[in-house]
Each structure stands twice: as C-alpha cells, then as structure tokens.
Design a protein around this motif. Sequence first.
Motif, PDB file in Angstrom:
ATOM      1  N   UNK A  10       0.830  -1.211   0.000  1.00 26.87           N
ATOM      2  CA  UNK A  10       0.000   0.000   0.000  1.00 26.87           C
ATOM      3  C   UNK A  10       0.859   1.253   0.000  1.00 26.87           C
ATOM      4  N   UNK A  11       2.045   1.130   0.537  1.00 27.15           N
ATOM      5  CA  UNK A  11       2.876   2.322   0.693  1.00 27.15           C
ATOM      6  C   UNK A  11       4.065   2.390  -0.252  1.00 27.15           C
ATOM      7  N   UNK A  12       4.045   1.569  -1.262  1.00 29.67           N
ATOM      8  CA  UNK A  12       5.153   1.636  -2.216  1.00 29.67           C
ATOM      9  C   UNK A  12       4.676   2.146  -3.563  1.00 29.67           C
ATOM     10  N   UNK A  13       5.548   2.912  -4.163  1.00 30.29           N
ATOM     11  CA  UNK A  13       5.241   3.432  -5.486  1.00 30.29           C
ATOM     12  C   UNK A  13       5.566   2.342  -6.510  1.00 30.29           C
ATOM     13  N   UNK A  14       4.742   2.263  -7.514  1.00 29.11           N
ATOM     14  CA  UNK A  14       4.989   1.315  -8.590  1.00 29.11           C
ATOM     15  C   UNK A  14       5.086   2.064  -9.914  1.00 29.11           C
ATOM     16  N   UNK A  15       5.440   1.341 -10.912  1.00 26.06           N
ATOM     17  CA  UNK A  15       5.519   1.960 -12.222  1.00 26.06           C
ATOM     18  C   UNK A  15       6.897   2.528 -12.521  1.00 26.06           C
ATOM     19  N   UNK A  16       6.991   3.259 -13.601  1.00 28.99           N
ATOM     20  CA  UNK A  16       8.273   3.779 -14.069  1.00 28.99           C
ATOM     21  C   UNK A  16       8.990   4.639 -13.027  1.00 28.99           C
ATOM     22  N   UNK A  17      10.279   4.562 -13.047  1.00 29.85           N
ATOM     23  CA  UNK A  17      11.092   5.340 -12.114  1.00 29.85           C
ATOM     24  C   UNK A  17      11.294   6.747 -12.659  1.00 29.85           C
ATOM     25  N   UNK A  18      11.221   7.699 -11.750  1.00 22.95           N
ATOM     26  CA  UNK A  18      11.491   9.089 -12.143  1.00 22.95           C
ATOM     27  C   UNK A  18      12.992   9.333 -12.059  1.00 22.95           C
ATOM     28  N   UNK A  19      13.471  10.343 -12.745  1.00 22.93           N
ATOM     29  CA  UNK A  19      14.894  10.681 -12.665  1.00 22.93           C
ATOM     30  C   UNK A  19      15.324  10.966 -11.227  1.00 22.93           C
TER      31      UNK A  19
END
Length: 333
Positions: A10-19
Amino acid sequence: MGRAPCCDKANVKKGPWSPEEDSKLKEFIEKNGTGGNWIALPHKAGLKRCGKSCRLRWLNYLRPNIKHGEFSDDEDRIICGLFASIGSRWSIIAAQLPGRTDNDIKNYWNTKLKKKLLGIASSQRKPHQQQQQQQEQLQQQLLFQSLSSSSQGKYYTSPVPPLPVLKSLPPISQDAFGTVPTTTSSTLLQGPSYQYQMMKESGHMIVFGSEQSCSSSDGSSTQISYGKEMDYNYNIGRAGGAEQMGFESYLFPAGIEETHRWLLGGGGGGQVERDYGLSRLWEEAPLEYNYEEIKQLLGSIHGYTNNNDHNLSLDDPSGSGGRGSFKSQGRVM
DNA sequence: AACGGCGCCAACCGCCACCGC
DNA sequence: CGCGGTGGCGGTTGGCGCCGT
C-alpha cells in the motif's frame, strides 16, 4: 494460502522510475553500497519503493557499465548458442555478455532474435520434407523443449562446462570447405526448426535435430534421430585440386561411433556419401503434453537422460517446481 | 487527424533456493 | 531440523511509441 509480501504494497510506489528516484538510488548505493539488504534499502535511501524494485532498477539500469542498444552479431551468436545449450537461463547467458542484463537478453530474445531465427528456419523448410513421422517430431520437439524451456522443467544440475562459441554446420551446398565455417546469426537455427549446431573443433556437445533420407550407394536410406550428447570431431579439408571434402564423427555415450563424410567435386556438382538432411520438419503449432507423457517420450530417446559421464544430468522437474533448480548458479549482487 | 495494431522494453509477479537463527 | 526472511530468477504484463490505414 500465500506468503507475506516483501514490502507494504500500500505504501510503495509502482511503475516507471522518475529521474529523481534514479538519482536517489544511485547516489545511495554509490555511497553506502546495498548493505546486503535490499528490503531495508529503500527506506534508508528515502525511496517509497519495494526493495525488489530497487534491486531490479539498479541491476538492470543504474549499475555502472550497463550496455544498452543494438546487439552485435557476436552477441547474437553467443545468445543463440547458449540458449540451445542451456535454455532460458538468462542470468547465465547474461554472465557471458559483459554489460548486458538478463532482462535485456530475455527481452531481446523474445522480441527479436526468436522471430528472426524462426523466420529463417521456416524459409529454409522444403516441401518434400514435410512427411516426417509424428513420433519423431514429437520426440524432437519435446527434447528441445525439455532442454530449452525451464517451464517444462529439465535442468542441468551440474556446472555447465565451458561453452565455446558454437558453430553451425554449413549447408552442404555452401562453400564451406577449406575454411572453418564462421557462423552468422543467419545460420543458427533454433526451436522447432532447429537443425544442427557444430563446434569447429573436437569436443562435447548436445546435438538437437535429425538426419533424414540418408541415401547410400545401394539405394537404401535410413533415418537417424539425434537428441543426444556426444563427443564429436569435425574436420574440413581439401582433397587435391578443387575437390573438397570433410568429415565429422560422433561418439555416442554407448561407444557407438558414427562418421559422416562428404566429397564435392570442384566444378560439376558434388557427391556426398551421406546426405545431410539439414532442414528439419517440425510442427509449427505448439504441442502441449503433461509431464508423464513427456517423460515417456523422452524415455524412448536412447541415452538422453543418462549423461553423467559428461558432468551433466537432468533433473526431474516435479521435484523442483519448475524454476530455480540450476544448482550451480551463483548469486550476483 | 484519428484510430487501431503491433513491437518493444521496463517493471512487476510469483516461485524457489539459500541462509541465518 | 524447521522456519522465516531475503535474494535471485524467469515468465508475464502494461504502457508507450511507432506505423499503417
């Protein structure tokens, strides 16, 4: 049932990494290393990411000396050769290609190389060769699958011997005599259309494929299937003038030796003592069998499962669950 | 210009082996 | 020896961009 997730989803970001995330991760690892604990790393680095995700990002993208972009012919060749030998053990294959990641190679194989090779293979198929017996097709396809597909579950449990760059046997019509055949990716075939792989010198190998319509001078013909490990010699030479000849011999585990010779005249056609039925016939459609059926069929391939002489053996997949049973694999951090 | 199909690839998912306790 | 945590692996997915219609 199920297992605890490696992180609080619930507390982790998913998807593409930002710079920004990239630079945070890179900076942290360059300064502190991974600390041997990827799960704790994102918290320490101030990232709202799963540890596994961080590890993947680092290994596949941020790590120094990562090579991106086109694969060279040499790399193609190595990938093909290793895939034919050990199957989809991408991490092992990646270890042979400095700067390439397993993910990269896997993607490359799935999206480009496989199609490229299948295209070549199907274009080389001859109509009259589409009369192969079903049993042979099945055996060979299963053999290939079992050796190349981890999901079908055959694994080498001993360290894989050093793998030289594999060479393919040149088509008989080619001027491959007098020079060592140098293989390009276009002469390596894989999968259901796999024909032969041949190293340029003596050694030990696994050959997938078969010969068919092997004619001899008395008009008889035989059909031979390979799906075995064997020792072999492969030599090419000249026999005076423009005549060209070569031979190869196979030593099967049972001690049976088989030698093939060929002779080509210089100007007016050629003569072969044995015809190399190099083009293979395979079903294009995938065949699906349960493990028992596969086992039965593989069992009928003589010498296939008893390879201990050569420091290679094959596991029963039912015990391993299908993945990760490559015992010699090392951990890479 | 809009849309659909397709290819590519980064990232995710789930499983298994390993390791320390 | 058993168990839980973690790392590592391979298969799969989803999103993006390109291309053809």
